[in-house]
Scaffold this motif. Structure first.
Motif, short mmCIF file in Angstrom:
data_model
loop_
_atom_site.label_atom_id
_atom_site.label_comp_id
_atom_site.label_asym_id
_atom_site.label_seq_id
_atom_site.Cartn_x
_atom_site.Cartn_y
_atom_site.Cartn_z
N THR A 1 -1.66 -1.98 5.89
CA THR A 1 -1.36 -1.74 4.47
C THR A 1 -2.49 -0.99 3.78
O THR A 1 -3.65 -1.39 3.87
CB THR A 1 -1.09 -3.06 3.74
OG1 THR A 1 -0.07 -3.77 4.44
CG2 THR A 1 -0.66 -2.83 2.31
N ILE A 2 -2.11 0.11 3.10
CA ILE A 2 -3.08 0.91 2.34
C ILE A 2 -2.51 1.24 0.97
O ILE A 2 -1.32 1.07 0.72
CB ILE A 2 -3.44 2.22 3.08
CG1 ILE A 2 -2.21 3.12 3.23
CG2 ILE A 2 -4.09 1.94 4.43
CD1 ILE A 2 -2.52 4.54 3.70
N ASP A 3 -3.37 1.73 0.08
CA ASP A 3 -2.93 2.27 -1.20
C ASP A 3 -2.06 3.49 -0.92
O ASP A 3 -2.43 4.35 -0.11
CB ASP A 3 -4.16 2.66 -2.03
CG ASP A 3 -3.78 3.20 -3.39
OD1 ASP A 3 -3.27 4.34 -3.46
OD2 ASP A 3 -4.00 2.49 -4.38
N ARG A 4 -0.91 3.56 -1.53
CA ARG A 4 0.06 4.62 -1.25
C ARG A 4 -0.54 6.02 -1.46
O ARG A 4 -0.26 6.94 -0.70
CB ARG A 4 1.28 4.44 -2.14
CG ARG A 4 2.47 5.23 -1.68
CD ARG A 4 3.71 4.95 -2.48
NE ARG A 4 4.27 3.64 -2.18
CZ ARG A 4 5.51 3.29 -2.45
NH1 ARG A 4 6.32 4.14 -3.04
NH2 ARG A 4 5.96 2.09 -2.15
N LYS A 5 -1.38 6.17 -2.47
CA LYS A 5 -1.95 7.49 -2.78
C LYS A 5 -3.09 7.88 -1.85
O LYS A 5 -3.55 9.02 -1.89
CB LYS A 5 -2.41 7.52 -4.23
CG LYS A 5 -1.24 7.44 -5.19
CD LYS A 5 -1.68 7.47 -6.63
CE LYS A 5 -0.44 7.38 -7.50
NZ LYS A 5 -0.74 7.18 -8.88
N SER A 6 -3.54 6.99 -0.99
CA SER A 6 -4.67 7.31 -0.12
C SER A 6 -4.26 7.95 1.21
O SER A 6 -5.11 8.44 1.95
CB SER A 6 -5.52 6.06 0.15
OG SER A 6 -4.79 5.12 0.91
N LEU A 7 -2.98 7.99 1.52
CA LEU A 7 -2.51 8.63 2.74
C LEU A 7 -2.51 10.14 2.55
O LEU A 7 -1.99 10.64 1.56
CB LEU A 7 -1.11 8.15 3.11
CG LEU A 7 -0.54 8.74 4.40
CD1 LEU A 7 -1.29 8.24 5.61
CD2 LEU A 7 0.94 8.40 4.53
N GLU A 8 -3.11 10.86 3.48
CA GLU A 8 -3.15 12.32 3.43
C GLU A 8 -2.40 12.90 4.61
O GLU A 8 -2.68 12.57 5.75
CB GLU A 8 -4.60 12.81 3.47
CG GLU A 8 -5.42 12.35 2.28
CD GLU A 8 -6.83 12.89 2.33
OE1 GLU A 8 -7.00 14.09 2.60
OE2 GLU A 8 -7.75 12.09 2.11
N ILE A 9 -1.44 13.75 4.33
CA ILE A 9 -0.70 14.45 5.38
C ILE A 9 -1.53 15.65 5.79
O ILE A 9 -1.86 16.50 4.96
CB ILE A 9 0.68 14.91 4.89
CG1 ILE A 9 1.51 13.73 4.43
CG2 ILE A 9 1.40 15.71 5.97
CD1 ILE A 9 1.88 12.77 5.52
N SER B 1 8.01 0.34 0.43
CA SER B 1 9.08 -0.47 -0.16
C SER B 1 9.11 -0.30 -1.67
O SER B 1 8.06 -0.20 -2.31
CB SER B 1 8.85 -1.94 0.18
OG SER B 1 9.75 -2.76 -0.52
N THR B 2 10.31 -0.31 -2.23
CA THR B 2 10.44 -0.28 -3.68
C THR B 2 9.87 -1.55 -4.30
O THR B 2 9.51 -1.56 -5.47
CB THR B 2 11.91 -0.11 -4.10
OG1 THR B 2 12.68 -1.18 -3.54
CG2 THR B 2 12.46 1.23 -3.66
N GLY B 3 9.75 -2.61 -3.52
CA GLY B 3 9.19 -3.86 -4.01
C GLY B 3 7.68 -3.86 -4.12
O GLY B 3 7.10 -4.72 -4.77
N TYR B 4 7.03 -2.89 -3.47
CA TYR B 4 5.57 -2.79 -3.49
C TYR B 4 5.20 -1.33 -3.75
O TYR B 4 4.78 -0.60 -2.85
CB TYR B 4 4.98 -3.25 -2.15
CG TYR B 4 5.37 -4.66 -1.79
CD1 TYR B 4 4.66 -5.74 -2.30
CD2 TYR B 4 6.46 -4.90 -0.97
CE1 TYR B 4 5.03 -7.04 -1.98
CE2 TYR B 4 6.83 -6.20 -0.64
CZ TYR B 4 6.12 -7.26 -1.16
OH TYR B 4 6.49 -8.54 -0.85
N PRO B 5 5.35 -0.85 -5.00
CA PRO B 5 5.21 0.58 -5.29
C PRO B 5 3.79 1.13 -5.14
O PRO B 5 3.64 2.35 -5.05
CB PRO B 5 5.70 0.70 -6.73
CG PRO B 5 5.56 -0.67 -7.32
CD PRO B 5 5.73 -1.63 -6.18
N ALA B 6 2.78 0.30 -5.10
CA ALA B 6 1.41 0.80 -5.00
C ALA B 6 0.91 0.96 -3.57
O ALA B 6 -0.13 1.56 -3.33
CB ALA B 6 0.46 -0.12 -5.78
#
Length: 190
Positions: free
Chosen positions: A99-107, A141-146
């Protein structure tokens, strides 16, 4: 007639593109559940783009190498999930979610396709995968938006499961041994 299996596999891998036989996205890739999948771009997945990797990141990608990503070296949490859905998606005894912060993933390269399903808690799970090799890479998941969960087997370097949290242990396969000091949940933690 004898068939050279290695040559046949190589030909299939390099020349067979299922989408040419099934151009309708509803039937390719094989989707017995009926849930839709679609290609997405990195902006749609709430990601940063293609910044260079730093020392506090690690890299990973799909099996064929078409999709590459960078993620933080330390997760928010590391889960070993024993639910039936994770067993199916991993084709193994459990799934591993980093599990990571959604914005921290870099493509870093490629663009995943998305397949969605409804979770046991009623949320929508968007599952990113490579349309070429089929590797599941992460889900959100929509249940964990961050946050989002990277499928930890897709990292270039193996993860240490010593401190992993085991969830859905009520569904674990017989014979799977969970360390005695591991944090466990019968279902999903709240």
């Amino acid at each position: 007639m004898r068939v050279n299996v290695l040559r046949a596999a190589t030909i299939a891998r390099t020349h067979f593109r299922p989408e040419s036989f099934y151009p309708d996205s509803a039937v390719w890739p094989f989707n017995p559940s009926g849930y839709p999948w679609r290609p997405v771009n990195s902006e749609e997945m709430s990601m940063k783009g293609t910044d260079a990797q730093t020392s506090d990141q690690q890299t990973g990608g799909c099996q064929c190498g078409r999709i590459r990503y960078a993620a933080p070296s330390a997760p928010i949490a590391l889960y070993v999930c024993h639910c039936t859905e994770c067993r199916k998606q991993s084709a193994s005894a459990y799934g591993i979610s980093y599990t990571i912060d959604r914005k921290s993933l870099e493509i870093l390269g490629g663009a995943p396709a998305i397949w969605t399903r409804v979770t046991a808690s009623g949320h929508t799970l968007e599952c990113a995968f490579c349309r070429d090799c089929g590797s599941r890479l992460w889900h959100q998941s929509t249940g964990y938006p961050a946050t989002l969960n990277i499928k930890a087997g897709s990292f270039d370097q193996p993860v240490d499961l010593s401190d992993a949290i085991h969830i859905w242990v009520s569904s674990k396969l017989p014979g799977v041994v969970i360390p005695g000091d591991a944090v466990t949940f019968m279902r999903e933690p709240s």
